[in-house]
Design a protein around this motif. Structure first.
Motif, mmCIF file in Angstrom:
data_model
loop_
_atom_site.group_PDB
_atom_site.id
_atom_site.type_symbol
_atom_site.label_atom_id
_atom_site.label_comp_id
_atom_site.label_asym_id
_atom_site.label_seq_id
_atom_site.Cartn_x
_atom_site.Cartn_y
_atom_site.Cartn_z
ATOM 1 N N THR A 53 -4.535 3.798 8.059
ATOM 2 C CA THR A 53 -4.303 5.048 7.229
ATOM 3 C C THR A 53 -2.673 5.488 7.612
ATOM 4 O OG1 THR A 53 -6.265 5.798 6.573
ATOM 5 C CG2 THR A 53 -4.580 7.370 6.075
ATOM 6 N N LEU A 61 -6.152 3.195 0.112
ATOM 7 C CA LEU A 61 -5.855 4.207 -1.076
ATOM 8 C C LEU A 61 -7.005 4.971 -1.480
ATOM 9 C CD1 LEU A 61 -3.420 1.595 -2.836
ATOM 10 C CD2 LEU A 61 -2.897 3.576 -1.579
ATOM 11 N N GLN A 62 -8.133 4.780 -1.149
ATOM 12 C CA GLN A 62 -9.115 5.774 -1.444
ATOM 13 C C GLN A 62 -9.370 6.701 -0.481
ATOM 14 O OE1 GLN A 62 -12.816 3.900 -3.866
ATOM 15 N NE2 GLN A 62 -11.907 2.103 -3.043
ATOM 16 N N LYS A 69 -10.457 5.849 2.529
ATOM 17 C CA LYS A 69 -11.664 5.434 3.252
ATOM 18 C C LYS A 69 -11.164 4.611 4.395
ATOM 19 C CE LYS A 69 -14.512 5.416 -0.541
ATOM 20 N NZ LYS A 69 -15.367 4.811 -1.872
ATOM 21 N N ARG A 126 -4.748 2.607 -9.963
ATOM 22 C CA ARG A 126 -5.655 2.412 -11.113
ATOM 23 C C ARG A 126 -4.829 2.436 -12.602
ATOM 24 N NH1 ARG A 126 -10.212 6.836 -11.119
ATOM 25 N NH2 ARG A 126 -10.957 5.485 -13.005
ATOM 26 N N GLY A 171 -5.717 11.995 -4.130
ATOM 27 C CA GLY A 171 -5.910 11.163 -5.104
ATOM 28 C C GLY A 171 -4.954 10.577 -5.726
ATOM 29 N N ASP A 186 -7.773 -1.090 -0.703
ATOM 30 C CA ASP A 186 -8.512 -0.402 -1.662
ATOM 31 C C ASP A 186 -9.138 0.912 -0.883
ATOM 32 O OD1 ASP A 186 -7.885 -1.800 -3.685
ATOM 33 O OD2 ASP A 186 -10.038 -2.362 -4.029
ATOM 34 N N ASN A 187 -9.535 0.548 0.315
ATOM 35 C CA ASN A 187 -10.107 1.471 1.167
ATOM 36 C C ASN A 187 -9.063 2.562 1.827
ATOM 37 O OD1 ASN A 187 -12.668 0.632 1.307
ATOM 38 N ND2 ASN A 187 -12.389 -0.708 3.183
ATOM 39 N N TRP A 223 -4.317 6.665 -5.312
ATOM 40 C CA TRP A 223 -5.298 5.912 -6.037
ATOM 41 C C TRP A 223 -5.185 5.880 -7.478
ATOM 42 C CZ3 TRP A 223 -8.253 2.085 -5.088
ATOM 43 C CH2 TRP A 223 -9.495 1.673 -5.824
ATOM 44 N N ASN A 224 -4.895 6.914 -7.983
ATOM 45 C CA ASN A 224 -4.847 7.087 -9.604
ATOM 46 C C ASN A 224 -3.626 6.295 -10.029
ATOM 47 O OD1 ASN A 224 -7.169 8.671 -10.062
ATOM 48 N ND2 ASN A 224 -5.943 10.554 -9.568
ATOM 49 N N CYS A 237 0.763 -1.157 0.052
ATOM 50 C CA CYS A 237 0.088 -0.009 -0.085
ATOM 51 C C CYS A 237 0.926 1.204 -0.003
ATOM 52 C CB CYS A 237 -0.949 0.040 1.235
ATOM 53 S SG CYS A 237 -2.513 0.831 1.025
ATOM 54 N N HIS A 250 -6.426 -7.831 -7.592
ATOM 55 C CA HIS A 250 -6.672 -6.799 -8.740
ATOM 56 C C HIS A 250 -6.570 -7.087 -10.084
ATOM 57 C CE1 HIS A 250 -6.142 -4.700 -4.969
ATOM 58 N NE2 HIS A 250 -7.138 -3.881 -5.317
#
Length: 331
Positions: A283, A274-275, A277, A324, A317, A271-272, A320-321, A93, A126
């Motif tokens: 975190t 990195l978003q 959340k 992706r 972000g 995912d949470n 997260w990007n 992460c 993923h």
């Protein structure tokens, strides 16, 4: 092998050259499982020396599938594994936060051995397809600043010990070697270790290898900065013991870092975070590891400055990007 075992049973140590020769025979499949188990048991019962570790490393790098990413001067963020804590994929992460901040990352990893989800498990969750092709890795690095190097594709010599390691179900010297045999030989490394003896071993080894590094250990036995206790950090320039509060972070509870019972659960936590959340504990833990990775690259900065860089990557972000884009490039 009989000669080596006889000496090791007498508490002798091997020179760097002897260790290299021994590992070369191991990777060639010259020894049976009983002999390998005896050897691994020796190094479970006593500490390995810097000479032995560097000799074993050299043999494994000689047999690797090479990849050249030197133009990017990447960092690897990795733990020795085997700490038995079953945390979520904290180091992996952190890789995406560091890459999102603009620092090239070449993560070397494998499936989980003593945890539910290793780095390769969360990558597969993923839809990532592993590759050892230079062109694929360069495309990923150019496109998102991140590559993933699935260890079995690059280290064929490890196959000879796979069944024995699995049967022993405990940490072995190959856990110690794993972080040192990244096939691209990165320019920088954040390395998490499970105890202070390992911290000293790796600090001396990485000093000898001449790369930029930070070695970290949570004093309650995590091979990463868990924030569940004080943690120690060693770099080329200094060593220090820090508390979470020293970074303005809150102490975490062990259960807050659990990776869950399945790879799917670990991937959801991944995912949470990195978003944006994730829980505060999840975190903060990832941000702390990302911060000290950045510090390994830019030792002139303070830990607080590096933490701000990591936090901006997450909050904006960018992290997260980066994930992706990485998935799109490697699916």
């Amino acid at each position: 092998m009989k000669q080596y075992l006889s000496r090791l049973f007498q508490h002798e140590t091997l020179s760097e050259e002897e260790a290299c020769q021994l590992m070369t025979h191991i990777t060639a499949g010259d020894y049976n499982d009983a002999q390998l188990a005896a050897l691994l048991t020796v190094y479970r019962m006593r500490d390995i020396t810097v000479d032995e570790l560097t000799g074993f490393r050299q043999a494994l790098l000689t047999t690797r599938i090479p990849v050249d990413l030197s133009a990017y001067r990447p960092i690897d963020i990795v733990g020795t594994g085997g700490d038995g804590k079953n945390t979520f994929n904290i180091s992996t992460c952190a890789c995406f936060i560091v890459a999102g901040a603009g620092y090239p990352v070449a993560k070397h990893g494998n499936y989980g051995a003593t945890s539910i989800s290793g780095a390769s498990n969360v990558m597969e969750q993923h839809g990532v397809r592993f590759s050892n092709r230079q062109a694929d890795l360069e495309r990923s690095m150019e496109g998102c600043g991140m590559v993933y190097l699935h260890a079995p594709l690059f280290n064929p010599g490890m196959k000879a010990v796979g069944p024995v390691r699995k049967a022993l179900q405990t940490r072995t010297l190959f856990n110690l070697l794993g972080p040192l045999v990244n096939p691209c030989q990165p320019a920088y490394q954040l390395l998490g270790v499970a105890d202070l003896r390992q911290l000293r071993l790796y600090t001396n080894t990485l000093q000898r290898l001449g790369i930029g590094f930070a070695v970290v250990n949570s004093l309650d036995g995590y091979d990463e900065i868990s924030l569940t206790d004080e943690f120690k950090i060693c770099t080329k320039g200094y060593e220090s013991i820090l508390r979470p509060a020293d970074l303005g972070l809150t102490k975490a509870m062990a259960n807050e870092l659990s990776g869950g019972d399945t790879p799917e659960a670990a991937a959801r936590i991944f995912d949470n975070v990195l978003q944006g959340k994730g829980t505060q504990a999840q975190t903060d833990c990832v941000l702390a590891n990302a911060a000290f990775a950045i510090l390994a690259i830019e030792p002139q900065k303070t830990a607080e400055e590096c933490l701000l860089i990591a936090r901006e990557s997450l909050d904006s972000g960018k992290a997260w990007n980066t994930l992706r884009k990485f998935i799109a490039l490697n699916a």
